[in-house]
Motif scaffolding. Sequence first.
Motif, mmCIF file in Angstrom:
data_model
loop_
_atom_site.group_PDB
_atom_site.id
_atom_site.type_symbol
_atom_site.label_atom_id
_atom_site.label_comp_id
_atom_site.label_asym_id
_atom_site.label_seq_id
_atom_site.Cartn_x
_atom_site.Cartn_y
_atom_site.Cartn_z
ATOM 1 N N HIS A 143 44.112 72.272 5.882
ATOM 2 C CA HIS A 143 43.800 70.852 6.061
ATOM 3 C C HIS A 143 43.415 70.663 7.518
ATOM 4 C CE1 HIS A 143 45.368 69.620 2.143
ATOM 5 N NE2 HIS A 143 46.343 70.494 2.360
ATOM 6 N N SER A 144 42.296 69.991 7.744
ATOM 7 C CA SER A 144 41.785 69.761 9.095
ATOM 8 C C SER A 144 41.999 68.314 9.501
ATOM 9 C CB SER A 144 40.279 70.047 9.157
ATOM 10 O OG SER A 144 40.005 71.350 8.725
ATOM 11 N N TYR A 145 42.358 68.133 10.761
ATOM 12 C CA TYR A 145 42.532 66.795 11.325
ATOM 13 C C TYR A 145 41.725 66.738 12.617
ATOM 14 C CZ TYR A 145 46.343 66.896 8.012
ATOM 15 O OH TYR A 145 47.072 67.027 6.867
ATOM 16 N N ILE A 146 40.627 66.004 12.597
ATOM 17 C CA ILE A 146 39.763 65.873 13.756
ATOM 18 C C ILE A 146 40.420 64.890 14.733
ATOM 19 C CG2 ILE A 146 37.446 65.298 14.582
ATOM 20 C CD1 ILE A 146 37.618 67.624 12.467
ATOM 21 N N VAL A 147 40.565 65.289 15.975
ATOM 22 C CA VAL A 147 41.173 64.430 16.986
ATOM 23 C C VAL A 147 40.160 63.379 17.413
ATOM 24 C CG1 VAL A 147 42.169 64.350 19.305
ATOM 25 C CG2 VAL A 147 42.699 66.274 17.775
ATOM 26 N N THR A 148 40.539 62.107 17.284
ATOM 27 C CA THR A 148 39.644 61.023 17.685
ATOM 28 C C THR A 148 39.958 60.514 19.078
ATOM 29 O OG1 THR A 148 41.067 59.397 16.609
ATOM 30 C CG2 THR A 148 39.232 60.287 15.308
ATOM 31 N N LYS A 149 41.209 60.661 19.522
ATOM 32 C CA LYS A 149 41.559 60.358 20.905
ATOM 33 C C LYS A 149 42.881 61.021 21.231
ATOM 34 C CE LYS A 149 43.789 55.847 20.207
ATOM 35 N NZ LYS A 149 43.805 54.447 20.634
ATOM 36 N N SER A 150 43.037 61.352 22.497
ATOM 37 C CA SER A 150 44.272 61.964 22.972
ATOM 38 C C SER A 150 45.153 60.868 23.553
ATOM 39 C CB SER A 150 43.958 63.015 24.038
ATOM 40 O OG SER A 150 45.142 63.591 24.515
ATOM 41 N N ILE A 151 46.358 60.744 23.048
ATOM 42 C CA ILE A 151 47.275 59.703 23.494
ATOM 43 C C ILE A 151 48.158 60.195 24.634
ATOM 44 C CG2 ILE A 151 49.077 58.082 22.765
ATOM 45 C CD1 ILE A 151 46.290 57.786 21.343
ATOM 46 N N LYS A 152 48.708 61.392 24.500
ATOM 47 C CA LYS A 152 49.602 61.918 25.526
ATOM 48 C C LYS A 152 49.501 63.433 25.537
ATOM 49 C CE LYS A 152 54.397 61.883 27.078
ATOM 50 N NZ LYS A 152 55.756 61.380 26.815
ATOM 51 N N GLN A 153 49.407 63.987 26.731
ATOM 52 C CA GLN A 153 49.332 65.430 26.873
ATOM 53 C C GLN A 153 49.952 65.794 28.215
ATOM 54 O OE1 GLN A 153 45.316 66.940 26.768
ATOM 55 N NE2 GLN A 153 45.984 68.742 25.652
ATOM 56 N N VAL A 154 51.174 66.297 28.172
ATOM 57 C CA VAL A 154 51.903 66.658 29.389
ATOM 58 C C VAL A 154 52.592 67.992 29.181
ATOM 59 C CG1 VAL A 154 52.289 64.250 30.066
ATOM 60 C CG2 VAL A 154 53.998 65.423 28.696
ATOM 61 N N ALA A 155 53.071 68.551 30.276
ATOM 62 C CA ALA A 155 53.872 69.776 30.190
ATOM 63 C C ALA A 155 55.206 69.440 29.550
ATOM 64 C CB ALA A 155 54.083 70.358 31.581
ATOM 65 N N SER A 156 55.810 70.407 28.917
ATOM 66 C CA SER A 156 57.109 70.204 28.284
ATOM 67 C C SER A 156 58.155 69.848 29.325
ATOM 68 C CB SER A 156 57.559 71.465 27.556
ATOM 69 O OG SER A 156 56.648 71.790 26.548
ATOM 70 N N PRO A 157 58.947 68.811 29.054
ATOM 71 C CA PRO A 157 60.013 68.465 30.007
ATOM 72 C C PRO A 157 61.150 69.464 29.902
ATOM 73 C CG PRO A 157 60.129 67.056 28.090
ATOM 74 C CD PRO A 157 58.889 67.913 27.926
ATOM 75 N N LEU A 158 61.838 69.659 31.002
ATOM 76 C CA LEU A 158 63.006 70.519 30.995
ATOM 77 C C LEU A 158 64.211 69.691 30.600
ATOM 78 C CD1 LEU A 158 62.464 72.546 34.275
ATOM 79 C CD2 LEU A 158 62.047 73.280 31.941
ATOM 80 N N ALA A 159 64.945 70.164 29.637
ATOM 81 C CA ALA A 159 66.148 69.463 29.196
ATOM 82 C C ALA A 159 67.334 70.386 29.456
ATOM 83 C CB ALA A 159 66.053 69.126 27.718
ATOM 84 N N PHE A 160 68.216 69.960 30.322
ATOM 85 C CA PHE A 160 69.385 70.746 30.653
ATOM 86 C C PHE A 160 70.637 70.007 30.244
ATOM 87 C CE2 PHE A 160 66.220 72.225 33.715
ATOM 88 C CZ PHE A 160 66.284 73.591 33.505
#
Length: 165
Positions: A143-160
């Motif tokens: 199943h394909s999902y074409i991206v129409t807009k990028s909402i959020k794209q960040v590095a993974s946060p560190l959770a300690f």
Amino acid sequence: MSAKGSSVRLDRYDVQILSILAREGRITKSRLAEAINLSVSPCWERVRRLEQAGIITGYGAFINAAVLMPRTPVWVQIELEQHDLAHADRFEQLIMATPEVTECVGVGGGVDYLLKVEAESIDQYQRMIDNWLVGDSGIKRYHSYIVTKSIKQVASPLAFDTDVR
């Protein structure tokens, strides 16, 4: 606190170093030391220890590839015909040999893999999928999902854990 799978004990300085480097990989030694209230030498020794322990594995830059060349991002769900090691290995080798696939994870819950494909065009993406289907990829369904807009794209946060000393 011990790092998962590691014999390295992390204290509050180590956690602060990791947190800062995850956000600002190009920070200078002196600014990093100042940010965590240590002198430069002990701070840098800690960074080296974290690198040697395999906790810090490298440094990089976030590249906006769309500025360099237009890409069409497509998320793809893949279900394999058979669920044995040989079929999974064959499919994963195909993924590793396909530069348009920029992310691939194995998932549970009805599908086997989730891929991010960055193709030059929808046509190029479809030709890639068609080649996979006529080849020996082992794909049962996709199943394909074409991206129409990028909402959020960040590095993974560190959770300690909160019990850092």
